[in-house]
Design an enzyme around this catalytic site. Structure first.
Site, PDB file in Angstrom:
ATOM      1  N   LYS A 239      81.120 158.582  74.918  1.00 21.57           N
ATOM      2  CA  LYS A 239      80.221 158.778  76.045  1.00 21.57           C
ATOM      3  C   LYS A 239      80.935 159.431  77.235  1.00 21.57           C
ATOM      4  O   LYS A 239      80.314 160.185  77.991  1.00 21.57           O
ATOM      5  CB  LYS A 239      79.585 157.443  76.456  1.00 21.57           C
ATOM      6  CG  LYS A 239      78.563 156.925  75.447  1.00 21.57           C
ATOM      7  CD  LYS A 239      77.419 157.920  75.266  1.00 21.57           C
ATOM      8  CE  LYS A 239      76.342 157.393  74.334  1.00 21.57           C
ATOM      9  NZ  LYS A 239      75.195 158.327  74.197  1.00 21.57           N
TER      10      LYS A 239
ATOM     11  N   TYR B 233      83.046 153.913  71.407  1.00 19.94           N
ATOM     12  CA  TYR B 233      81.774 154.281  72.029  1.00 19.94           C
ATOM     13  C   TYR B 233      81.988 154.823  73.440  1.00 19.94           C
ATOM     14  O   TYR B 233      81.442 155.874  73.807  1.00 19.94           O
ATOM     15  CB  TYR B 233      80.848 153.070  72.066  1.00 19.94           C
ATOM     16  CG  TYR B 233      79.507 153.340  72.704  1.00 19.94           C
ATOM     17  CD1 TYR B 233      78.523 154.060  72.036  1.00 19.94           C
ATOM     18  CD2 TYR B 233      79.221 152.884  73.995  1.00 19.94           C
ATOM     19  CE1 TYR B 233      77.290 154.311  72.613  1.00 19.94           C
ATOM     20  CE2 TYR B 233      77.995 153.125  74.584  1.00 19.94           C
ATOM     21  CZ  TYR B 233      77.028 153.842  73.889  1.00 19.94           C
ATOM     22  OH  TYR B 233      75.809 154.098  74.481  1.00 19.94           O
TER      23      TYR B 233
ATOM     24  N   SER C 198      75.605 157.312  79.081  1.00 22.81           N
ATOM     25  CA  SER C 198      75.610 155.860  79.290  1.00 22.81           C
ATOM     26  C   SER C 198      76.494 155.536  80.484  1.00 22.81           C
ATOM     27  O   SER C 198      77.369 156.337  80.859  1.00 22.81           O
ATOM     28  CB  SER C 198      76.152 155.169  78.029  1.00 22.81           C
ATOM     29  OG  SER C 198      76.437 153.808  78.282  1.00 22.81           O
TER      30      SER C 198
END
Length: 263
Positions: free
Chosen positions: A153, A149, A136
């Site tokens: 990532k 998150y 991402s």
């Protein structure tokens, strides 16, 4: 080789690399065939995984959407691994539950490691294969209310880069690696995303960029491509100017803040 010669070699290589990149702007890039390749895609039930599976199917690849033990026993050796499965919780750090943090790391990075360890040995034996990491933009650029998150990532991007380096060191140049880093995608995982600059991506355009990256052996695929500029700005711009730029971008999405839903 002495230091002067090594520096000279670096300069020559740098000039050659720039010239090569310039020529490639005008020469079509050769795309490899994936016909007959055994492709394992994690998280293929929806979103990017589902659309990617369709694209490989169009190219006569053999698709596997099973668990690791069944694949190895009943199908054979995977030659293209797409680590796509991912989960997200949008909340401020203190409102993110422990089990949510654990789940994000289990799916977003640890699962990538376990699947890669399962299928990499045969790839190395044959010096043939392709490992795809669906990461991402949050693995390069941070955003509030996605601390866990972003961390997972960043780890996924780190795995891709470190594994790429290690394979090169081991001389396994037949094993290719690609990392996909898109901004917000209209998949429903993040609720009501919006941004003042740019747009929310559709699954189809992201998968198109991913397939182009795989077929042309690109190591890093940014969607949109100008994310490269954003990364460069992180290095070059003063902190005060960077803060203003982030406010100008004004990326928003629904998140849990202080245990309450807010935007």
């Amino acid at each position: 080789m002495n230091l002067f010669v090594e520096i000279l070699l670096f300069v020559v290589t740098l000039i050659y690399s720039y010239l090569e990149a310039f020529v490639k702007l005008f020469v079509p890039v050769k795309r490899k065939s994936v016909s007959g390749e055994l492709v394992l895609i994690t998280g293929a039930g929806h979103g990017i995984g589902r659309a990617t599976a369709f694209e490989f199917a169009k190219r006569q690849s053999r698709l596997v959407l099973w668990d690791i033990s069944k694949v190895k026993q009943e199908i054979g050796d995977v030659s293209i691994l797409v680590n796509n499965a991912g989960v997200i919780t949008a909340a401020d750090f203190l409102s993110t539950q422990d089990h949510q943090i654990e789940r994000m790391f289990e799916v977003n990075i640890l699962a990538h490691m376990w699947t890669t360890k399962a299928f990499l040995p045969t790839m190395m034996k044959n010096n043939h294969g392709h490992i795809v990491t669906v990461a991402s933009a949050a693995g390069h650029l941070v955003t509030s209310f996605m601390v866990a998150y972003c961390s997972s990532k960043f780890a996924a991007v780190g795995l891709h880069k470190a594994l790429t380096e290690e394979l090169a060191t081991l001389g396994k140049n037949g094993i290719k690696t690609t990392c996909l880093s898109p901004v917000f995608i209209n998949t429903g995982f993040v609720k009501n995303p919006s941004t003042r600059l740019g747009k929310i991506l559709e699954i189809e355009e992201v998968v198109e960029a991913l397939m182009e990256g795989i077929l042309t052996n690109q190591k890093m695929v940014f969607v949109p491509p100008h994310l490269n500029v954003a990364l460069l700005s992180e290095i070059l711009l003063p902190e005060r100017a960077l803060t203003v730029l982030k406010k100008l971008t004004n990326a928003k999405f629904d998140a849990i803040i202080g245990q309450k839903s807010a935007q």
